[in-house]
Write a protein that holds these residues in place. Sequence first.
Motif, PDB file in Angstrom:
ATOM      1  N   LYS A 102       1.372  -0.753   0.102  1.00 32.07           N
ATOM      2  CA  LYS A 102      -0.092   0.148  -0.067  1.00 32.07           C
ATOM      3  C   LYS A 102       0.791   1.090  -0.007  1.00 32.07           C
ATOM      4  N   ALA A 103       1.797   1.274   0.982  1.00 30.90           N
ATOM      5  CA  ALA A 103       2.490   2.355   1.139  1.00 30.90           C
ATOM      6  C   ALA A 103       3.610   2.546  -0.508  1.00 30.90           C
ATOM      7  N   ALA A 104       4.010   1.472  -1.257  1.00 32.17           N
ATOM      8  CA  ALA A 104       4.547   1.874  -2.176  1.00 32.17           C
ATOM      9  C   ALA A 104       3.653   2.164  -3.850  1.00 32.17           C
ATOM     10  N   ALA A 105       2.247   1.572  -3.579  1.00 29.59           N
ATOM     11  CA  ALA A 105       1.542   1.631  -4.086  1.00 29.59           C
ATOM     12  C   ALA A 105       1.119   3.288  -4.652  1.00 29.59           C
ATOM     13  N   ARG A 106       0.840   3.602  -3.036  1.00 29.75           N
ATOM     14  CA  ARG A 106       0.603   5.486  -2.663  1.00 29.75           C
ATOM     15  C   ARG A 106       1.725   6.563  -3.433  1.00 29.75           C
ATOM     16  N   ALA A 107       3.249   5.769  -3.359  1.00 29.54           N
ATOM     17  CA  ALA A 107       4.250   6.490  -3.047  1.00 29.54           C
ATOM     18  C   ALA A 107       4.569   6.324  -4.733  1.00 29.54           C
ATOM     19  N   ARG A 108       4.336   5.540  -4.980  1.00 24.56           N
ATOM     20  CA  ARG A 108       4.488   5.523  -6.899  1.00 24.56           C
ATOM     21  C   ARG A 108       3.419   6.843  -7.343  1.00 24.56           C
ATOM     22  N   ARG A 109       1.332   6.707  -7.114  1.00 24.61           N
ATOM     23  CA  ARG A 109       1.148   7.673  -7.572  1.00 24.61           C
ATOM     24  C   ARG A 109       1.429   9.245  -7.011  1.00 24.61           C
ATOM     25  N   LEU A 110       2.471   9.187  -6.505  1.00 26.85           N
ATOM     26  CA  LEU A 110       2.645  10.521  -5.987  1.00 26.85           C
ATOM     27  C   LEU A 110       3.935  11.615  -6.761  1.00 26.85           C
ATOM     28  N   PRO A 142      -2.998  -5.255  15.816  1.00 28.93           N
ATOM     29  CA  PRO A 142      -1.891  -6.330  13.993  1.00 28.93           C
ATOM     30  C   PRO A 142      -3.708  -6.277  13.761  1.00 28.93           C
ATOM     31  N   TYR A 143      -4.491  -5.181  13.167  1.00 30.59           N
ATOM     32  CA  TYR A 143      -5.911  -4.994  12.251  1.00 30.59           C
ATOM     33  C   TYR A 143      -4.943  -4.946  10.480  1.00 30.59           C
ATOM     34  N   GLY A 144      -5.572  -5.140   9.252  1.00 31.50           N
ATOM     35  CA  GLY A 144      -5.471  -5.283   8.205  1.00 31.50           C
ATOM     36  C   GLY A 144      -5.671  -4.113   8.047  1.00 31.50           C
ATOM     37  N   ASP A 145      -6.759  -3.722   8.144  1.00 30.37           N
ATOM     38  CA  ASP A 145      -7.351  -2.324   7.715  1.00 30.37           C
ATOM     39  C   ASP A 145      -6.413  -1.004   8.080  1.00 30.37           C
ATOM     40  N   LEU A 146      -6.139  -1.205   9.279  1.00 32.98           N
ATOM     41  CA  LEU A 146      -5.449  -0.378   9.592  1.00 32.98           C
ATOM     42  C   LEU A 146      -4.145  -0.099   8.906  1.00 32.98           C
ATOM     43  N   ALA A 147      -3.185  -1.166   9.063  1.00 26.87           N
ATOM     44  CA  ALA A 147      -2.197  -1.497   7.933  1.00 26.87           C
ATOM     45  C   ALA A 147      -2.211  -0.771   6.577  1.00 26.87           C
ATOM     46  N   ASN A 148      -3.206  -1.055   6.238  1.00 24.75           N
ATOM     47  CA  ASN A 148      -3.272  -0.553   4.038  1.00 24.75           C
ATOM     48  C   ASN A 148      -3.642   1.355   4.640  1.00 24.75           C
ATOM     49  N   LEU A 149      -4.017   1.627   6.315  1.00 25.08           N
ATOM     50  CA  LEU A 149      -4.178   2.940   5.965  1.00 25.08           C
ATOM     51  C   LEU A 149      -2.887   3.693   6.532  1.00 25.08           C
ATOM     52  N   GLU A 150      -2.398   3.339   6.954  1.00 26.45           N
ATOM     53  CA  GLU A 150      -0.621   3.217   8.102  1.00 26.45           C
ATOM     54  C   GLU A 150      -0.024   3.261   6.681  1.00 26.45           C
ATOM     55  N   GLY A 151      -0.104   2.696   5.860  1.00 22.36           N
ATOM     56  CA  GLY A 151       0.937   2.710   4.648  1.00 22.36           C
ATOM     57  C   GLY A 151       0.788   3.486   3.706  1.00 22.36           C
ATOM     58  N   ARG A 152      -0.554   4.070   3.534  1.00 24.41           N
ATOM     59  CA  ARG A 152      -0.963   5.342   2.836  1.00 24.41           C
ATOM     60  C   ARG A 152      -0.344   6.447   3.265  1.00 24.41           C
ATOM     61  N   VAL A 153      -0.521   6.493   4.554  1.00 25.06           N
ATOM     62  CA  VAL A 153       0.264   7.623   4.612  1.00 25.06           C
ATOM     63  C   VAL A 153       2.116   7.423   5.190  1.00 25.06           C
ATOM     64  N   ALA A 154       2.478   6.617   5.070  1.00 25.98           N
ATOM     65  CA  ALA A 154       3.824   6.766   5.377  1.00 25.98           C
ATOM     66  C   ALA A 154       4.630   6.711   3.728  1.00 25.98           C
ATOM     67  N   GLY A 155       3.842   5.903   2.630  1.00 27.79           N
ATOM     68  CA  GLY A 155       3.941   6.181   1.474  1.00 27.79           C
ATOM     69  C   GLY A 155       3.628   7.761   0.703  1.00 27.79           C
ATOM     70  N   GLU A 156       2.441   8.601   1.339  1.00 29.98           N
ATOM     71  CA  GLU A 156       2.541   9.629   0.916  1.00 29.98           C
ATOM     72  C   GLU A 156       3.966  10.532   1.217  1.00 29.98           C
ATOM     73  N   ASN A 157       4.598   9.970   3.006  1.00 31.49           N
ATOM     74  CA  ASN A 157       5.299  10.942   3.694  1.00 31.49           C
ATOM     75  C   ASN A 157       6.424  10.942   3.498  1.00 31.49           C
ATOM     76  N   VAL A 158       7.645   9.681   2.640  1.00 31.49           N
ATOM     77  CA  VAL A 158       8.253   9.182   2.111  1.00 31.49           C
ATOM     78  C   VAL A 158       8.731  10.193   0.597  1.00 31.49           C
ATOM     79  N   ILE A 159       7.322  10.755   0.136  1.00 34.27           N
ATOM     80  CA  ILE A 159       7.490  11.454  -1.095  1.00 34.27           C
ATOM     81  C   ILE A 159       6.849  13.090  -0.775  1.00 34.27           C
ATOM     82  N   LEU A 160       5.956  13.093  -0.398  1.00 36.24           N
ATOM     83  CA  LEU A 160       6.162  14.808  -0.006  1.00 36.24           C
ATOM     84  C   LEU A 160       6.674  15.039   1.161  1.00 36.24           C
ATOM     85  N   ASN A 161       7.141  14.721   1.742  1.00 34.43           N
ATOM     86  CA  ASN A 161       7.861  15.086   2.940  1.00 34.43           C
ATOM     87  C   ASN A 161       6.811  15.322   4.203  1.00 34.43           C
TER      88      ASN A 161
END
Length: 563
Positions: free
Chosen positions: A17-25, A308-327
């Motif tokens: 999820k983090a990878a996909a978000r980073a790529r879109r940005l 350790p829930y799958g939905d939270l993992a996806n939400l967290e991944g999206r946030v991290a993926g955005e932050n590694v690109i947009l600081n």
Amino acid sequence: MKNKRIVIIGGSAAGPKAAARARRLDESAEITIFQKAPDLSMASCGYPYYVGGFFDDRNKLLCTPTGVVRDPKYYLNAKGIDAKVNTEVTRIDRKNMLVEFKDLTTGETGIQPYDKLIIATGSTPKMPPIPGIDLEGITPLQSMQNADYLRKIRDDKSIKKAVVIGGGLIGIETTEALNLAGIELTLIELLPQLLTFLDWKMAKLVENYLKTKANVITKNGVAEFIGENGKLKAVKLANGTEIPCELAVVAIGVTPRVDLAREAGLDIGELGGLAVNDYMQTSDKDIYAVGDCIEVTNKITGKKVLAPYGDLANLEGRVAGENVILNDVATFKGTIQTGICKIFDYGVGITGLSEAIAEKEGLDYIKVVNASPDKPGFMNGKLLITKLVAEKQTGRILGAQVIGPGDVSKQIAIWATAIMGKLTVDDLANNDLPYAPPFSLAIDHSIATAHIMQNKMRGLFDGISALEVKEKLDKNERLYLLDTRGPDEYEQTRLGAGETLIPIGQLRTRIQELPDDKSTPIVTYCKISLRGYEASRVLKAHGYTNVKVMEGGIMGWPFEKEK
């Protein structure tokens, strides 16, 4: 300017999820996922349903909504992401900003530099350190390989008896899966109740239902696995009982997988998970962490929890993926620990705080139980039992537990949204929800629950739990139980505790049959206690001063009833 190099360790849920978000940005970023397992983006919450035969195509656990399997070729062609499977990251070199890795297929090693690193290493299943744990036939249900193993057992019909150790979400879902495979099941839980995130009474109702499907043992743990020729033959419990079985699924929880992070010198929290801030940033500003390996904040108590829930993992991944690109522009503020599971025809869900946690936190709370249908009877409405916890002074919703064959998911979603929005009981009492008979009652179950809480907060409803009633009866305390149902209902099932039957329609004309002493402790109830509440109002109007309504009625009674 050079392309930003993003490295992600872990390819289950949060990492991809983090990878996909980073790529879109950032189309030009160089993004690499390292995945130790052979599969990517596994829908791990679906494992019990694959094992149970709800679907047969293994690839459905790995594919996109359009049916494309998320393998390395998919990630490269559709996402422009280099996903390396069967590849283990063996070391994080923070000083030189690189990771060392090993190809588990060829044995070759290599290094990969990074500008930003995301750790999504997940969790490890807990396995009890008891004799015989290495016998063939003992497995967790944590990986695709575990799911494949159990699915093969189901398909081969090679096993007749099995035990599931652990009465949490995964344990109960696995019990259903193996039961559907025709295996004789015993569920073993060391603690006094199943599903410890529920309060005792709610958990007991679930246990009573589950006992109609499988053998359930609580307050007893496994002391030893007994084998023959290296294969499991039985489990020995702490009390000496031996249960013959050829399969044992261990589901006693998970531990954050943080070895790499610890060796790299990153901060680890008190609960054993990686410490992160709201940006998903670790103690190293260039390293982020997401998913089962981290600790997050409980938004109600402010304390750190493992979630350790799958939905939270996806939400967290999206946030991290955005932050590694947009600081560091996106945040994940925490969780209210919402969860739900399916148990045969029952749903079981919770959001926010249970009564036990509210009490532990020293909160001034008030609670109610509502047992009523999700839809009108003419639309085959099914029972829901909701326990609501609110702040006593303000009415702010703190938590809700919902169980039953009705639409639990809808109710939990309503209460979760209320908690996230810091809404009060009064807000929910006039909530503008969609209504049509195929979907709900004119006054939705959640709104009716809020109405009961309003009545209780205003002193119109003096409730007592079934557990309190049972305790009083066991102590032989003076208690007048008034059943206000009809004679036909009474003949079908009753408490068998010396209760008196006076149907609500006859109560006003038979009021003289009640004790002369107006201070007598009286408990009124019916099937769901709507009539019980009406009876309490009648009795109080006639001068009775010690009247309580049994919350949830006979449907909320977690003990054995007479037939």
